[in-house]
Each structure stands twice: as C-alpha cells, then as structure tokens.
Motif scaffolding. Sequence first.
Motif, PDB file in Angstrom:
ATOM      1  N   MET A 107       0.811  -1.178   0.071  1.00  0.00           N
ATOM      2  CA  MET A 107      -0.028  -0.074  -0.010  1.00  0.00           C
ATOM      3  C   MET A 107       0.837   1.085  -0.006  1.00  0.00           C
ATOM      4  SD  MET A 107      -3.239  -0.898  -0.256  1.00  0.00           S
ATOM      5  CE  MET A 107      -4.196   0.379   0.529  1.00  0.00           C
ATOM      6  N   GLY A 108       2.021   1.311   0.442  1.00  0.00           N
ATOM      7  CA  GLY A 108       3.142   2.502   0.483  1.00  0.00           C
ATOM      8  C   GLY A 108       3.572   2.630  -0.881  1.00  0.00           C
ATOM      9  N   ASN A 109       3.732   1.486  -1.769  1.00  0.00           N
ATOM     10  CA  ASN A 109       4.192   1.720  -2.913  1.00  0.00           C
ATOM     11  C   ASN A 109       2.728   2.255  -3.796  1.00  0.00           C
ATOM     12  OD1 ASN A 109       6.571   0.675  -2.604  1.00  0.00           O
ATOM     13  ND2 ASN A 109       5.957  -1.521  -3.160  1.00  0.00           N
ATOM     14  N   VAL A 110       1.544   1.897  -3.452  1.00  0.00           N
ATOM     15  CA  VAL A 110       0.480   2.469  -4.239  1.00  0.00           C
ATOM     16  C   VAL A 110       0.434   3.765  -4.084  1.00  0.00           C
ATOM     17  CG1 VAL A 110      -2.148   2.487  -4.469  1.00  0.00           C
ATOM     18  CG2 VAL A 110      -0.635   0.247  -4.333  1.00  0.00           C
ATOM     19  N   TRP A 111       0.622   4.426  -2.888  1.00  0.00           N
ATOM     20  CA  TRP A 111       0.625   5.469  -2.251  1.00  0.00           C
ATOM     21  C   TRP A 111       1.533   6.596  -3.201  1.00  0.00           C
ATOM     22  CZ3 TRP A 111      -1.994   9.682  -0.459  1.00  0.00           C
ATOM     23  CH2 TRP A 111      -1.286  10.907   0.139  1.00  0.00           C
ATOM     24  N   GLN A 112       2.848   5.953  -3.242  1.00  0.00           N
ATOM     25  CA  GLN A 112       3.758   6.463  -4.140  1.00  0.00           C
ATOM     26  C   GLN A 112       3.341   6.851  -5.385  1.00  0.00           C
ATOM     27  OE1 GLN A 112       6.021   8.134  -2.355  1.00  0.00           O
ATOM     28  NE2 GLN A 112       7.304   6.751  -0.942  1.00  0.00           N
ATOM     29  N   PHE A 113       2.744   5.682  -5.976  1.00  0.00           N
ATOM     30  CA  PHE A 113       2.470   5.866  -7.438  1.00  0.00           C
ATOM     31  C   PHE A 113       1.292   6.906  -7.603  1.00  0.00           C
ATOM     32  CE2 PHE A 113       3.631   1.236  -8.064  1.00  0.00           C
ATOM     33  CZ  PHE A 113       4.776   1.508  -8.821  1.00  0.00           C
ATOM     34  N   ASN A 114       0.361   7.093  -6.406  1.00  0.00           N
ATOM     35  CA  ASN A 114      -0.708   8.025  -6.756  1.00  0.00           C
ATOM     36  C   ASN A 114      -0.074   9.369  -6.500  1.00  0.00           C
ATOM     37  OD1 ASN A 114      -2.724   5.884  -6.749  1.00  0.00           O
ATOM     38  ND2 ASN A 114      -3.528   6.309  -4.847  1.00  0.00           N
ATOM     39  N   LEU A 115       1.065   9.584  -5.708  1.00  0.00           N
ATOM     40  CA  LEU A 115       1.477  11.029  -5.758  1.00  0.00           C
ATOM     41  C   LEU A 115       2.108  11.183  -7.014  1.00  0.00           C
ATOM     42  CD1 LEU A 115       3.682  11.195  -2.672  1.00  0.00           C
ATOM     43  CD2 LEU A 115       2.019  12.683  -3.371  1.00  0.00           C
ATOM     44  N   LYS A 116       2.820  10.556  -7.688  1.00  0.00           N
ATOM     45  CA  LYS A 116       3.301  10.647  -9.133  1.00  0.00           C
ATOM     46  C   LYS A 116       2.168  10.727 -10.157  1.00  0.00           C
ATOM     47  CE  LYS A 116       6.257   7.415  -8.523  1.00  0.00           C
ATOM     48  NZ  LYS A 116       7.490   6.316  -8.584  1.00  0.00           N
ATOM     49  N   ASP A 117       1.148   9.924 -10.096  1.00  0.00           N
ATOM     50  CA  ASP A 117       0.095  10.136 -11.281  1.00  0.00           C
ATOM     51  C   ASP A 117      -0.486  11.127 -10.892  1.00  0.00           C
ATOM     52  OD1 ASP A 117       0.807   7.558 -12.201  1.00  0.00           O
ATOM     53  OD2 ASP A 117      -0.841   6.427 -11.073  1.00  0.00           O
ATOM     54  N   SER A 118      -0.627  11.951  -9.795  1.00  0.00           N
ATOM     55  CA  SER A 118      -1.246  13.019  -9.692  1.00  0.00           C
ATOM     56  C   SER A 118      -0.929  14.367 -10.825  1.00  0.00           C
ATOM     57  CB  SER A 118      -1.293  13.659  -8.387  1.00  0.00           C
ATOM     58  OG  SER A 118       0.124  14.092  -8.085  1.00  0.00           O
ATOM     59  N   ALA A 119       0.644  13.784 -11.173  1.00  0.00           N
ATOM     60  CA  ALA A 119       0.832  14.972 -12.259  1.00  0.00           C
ATOM     61  C   ALA A 119       0.199  14.625 -13.572  1.00  0.00           C
ATOM     62  CB  ALA A 119       2.527  14.655 -12.401  1.00  0.00           C
ATOM     63  N   LEU A 120      -0.265  13.696 -13.863  1.00  0.00           N
ATOM     64  CA  LEU A 120      -1.124  13.395 -15.169  1.00  0.00           C
ATOM     65  C   LEU A 120      -2.537  14.098 -15.215  1.00  0.00           C
ATOM     66  CD1 LEU A 120      -0.602   9.348 -15.534  1.00  0.00           C
ATOM     67  CD2 LEU A 120       0.788  11.292 -16.409  1.00  0.00           C
ATOM     68  N   ILE A 121      -2.884  14.671 -13.988  1.00  0.00           N
ATOM     69  CA  ILE A 121      -4.162  15.589 -14.055  1.00  0.00           C
ATOM     70  C   ILE A 121      -3.891  16.919 -14.530  1.00  0.00           C
ATOM     71  CG2 ILE A 121      -6.016  16.197 -12.347  1.00  0.00           C
ATOM     72  CD1 ILE A 121      -5.637  13.954 -10.780  1.00  0.00           C
ATOM     73  N   SER A 122      -2.835  17.095 -14.655  1.00  0.00           N
ATOM     74  CA  SER A 122      -2.343  18.717 -15.005  1.00  0.00           C
ATOM     75  C   SER A 122      -2.763  18.730 -16.583  1.00  0.00           C
ATOM     76  CB  SER A 122      -0.752  18.849 -15.275  1.00  0.00           C
ATOM     77  OG  SER A 122      -0.222  17.836 -16.275  1.00  0.00           O
ATOM     78  N   VAL A 123      -3.342  17.635 -17.261  1.00  0.00           N
ATOM     79  CA  VAL A 123      -3.825  17.962 -18.503  1.00  0.00           C
ATOM     80  C   VAL A 123      -5.383  18.426 -18.355  1.00  0.00           C
ATOM     81  CG1 VAL A 123      -2.606  15.844 -19.616  1.00  0.00           C
ATOM     82  CG2 VAL A 123      -4.655  15.472 -18.651  1.00  0.00           C
ATOM     83  N   THR A 124      -5.897  18.276 -17.344  1.00  0.00           N
ATOM     84  CA  THR A 124      -7.071  19.075 -16.950  1.00  0.00           C
ATOM     85  C   THR A 124      -7.203  20.421 -16.614  1.00  0.00           C
ATOM     86  OG1 THR A 124      -7.419  18.377 -14.554  1.00  0.00           O
ATOM     87  CG2 THR A 124      -7.991  16.653 -16.447  1.00  0.00           C
ATOM     88  N   GLY A 125      -6.092  20.937 -16.621  1.00  0.00           N
ATOM     89  CA  GLY A 125      -5.811  22.261 -16.113  1.00  0.00           C
ATOM     90  C   GLY A 125      -5.909  22.510 -14.571  1.00  0.00           C
TER      91      GLY A 125
END
Length: 234
Positions: free
Chosen positions: A163-181
């Motif tokens: 679950m710690g690894n999943v949290w790290q992935f979520n932190l980095k995947d949040s950068a992809l939301i930049s495409v929505t502005g």
Amino acid sequence: MNLALLGLGPDGWGKALFDGGVLTIAIAATSMAIGTIWGALLAWARARGPMPIGRLVAIYGVVLRGVPELLVILLLYFSAPALLAAFCAALNLPDPGSPPPFLTGSLAVGLVSGAYQAEIFRGGLNAIAPGQWEAAQAAGLGPWLGFRRILLPQILRNILPAMGNVWQFNLKDSALISVTGMAELMRTSLVAAGSTRQPLLFFSAAIILYLVLTSLSGLVFSWLERRGHRWSRR
C-alpha cells in the motif's frame, strides 16, 4: 538560474509551488481513499462473490492495469459531462454541468489505483490461514466482528508495504491530472517555466519537491510497518 524566482515575494513562484504541492497531496489522498474503498470491495467480490462477478472483477483489473492512466483520465474527463447529463435527463433532473476537474481526476486515478489495490487486498486475504476464520467462528464471533478483530489487523499488516508503493504511485500519477488544467505541482512548474523561460530552475524545483513528498511518505509507511510488526510480536 535566478533563484529569486522561487521566493515568496510578488515576483516569486514559491507560494504557487507550495499551493501546487498541497493540491498534489490532496489529489493523491482523495484518489487513495477512492482506490482503497473500491479495491476492498473488488477483492471481497472476487474472493466471496459468485463466479460471474469474480470474472467481471478480474476483467476489470486486467483492463485498468493494462491501459495508461493518462488515457483513463482523458476518457473520464471528456466523457463524464455527457454521461452525467444523460443520467440526469433520464431522471428528469436538471443538467448539473461538468463535474469539477479535481473530482474527475481523483476519481480516474482512484479507479486505476483500485484495480491494483484489489489484488493487494486479495493477496492479503489469501495469506490468512483458513483456520483463523474457523477459530473466530468457534470463539462465537459473528462474520463482521470476526473479520474486524481477527482477520483485518493481519491483512493490514501484510499489505502495508504494498500500500505504501500504491501511495507513491498515486503521488506521481497526480501529475497526469495537469492535462485537465488543475494547478497541481506539475502544472504550476510547467506554467512557471514557460512564463519565466527558466525550465531548468522550475523543473529542478519540482523534482526536489516530489522527492520530499515521496521521502516523507516513505518514512511514514516505514513507521507504520514497524508499529504493525511490534504488535504482531506481542
């Protein structure tokens, strides 16, 4: 590089980067919560539900883990307004308009995260010996009470590193939301780099901030793991 651009003054981007970091944490936390709830439901459906439902859950996991997260974000971001409008029209409700980008992005990352967490929960559940469940029933504990007091603490201890690894992935995947502005950390760094023509400065600052967030998160999960193992030794 002009380091004054990272300051908190009127010409600096320090406050904007800080606010972007806070929004990144908020997106990661929201998507993690969505993924945890959804993943637990999927794991339970696959482990205890009828076979057709288990197969649908398995197909869902294969699809969501097999496509890029960015594609899921774009699909949900552009299709959610039409789907929501059609749903409201079917119920004779007024069109609420487009959902907030924060909600759409967090939901998209959470759905993908849930596909991974479902396998983590399923692995944690399968790691528990069947005798544990039988012992809980023999002690007179009902299904929910036995699960909460006997099985759940052991499952959480087993899945915590993953679950710690999943949290790290979520932190980095949040950068992809930049495409929505959304003005999270990645988007803010991109805008600042374009406005000041200092890409090296702001992308380097973004790298440092992401490393700070992931390092602090790693320390928190390491502390939780130590607490869990200390409880298991008692």
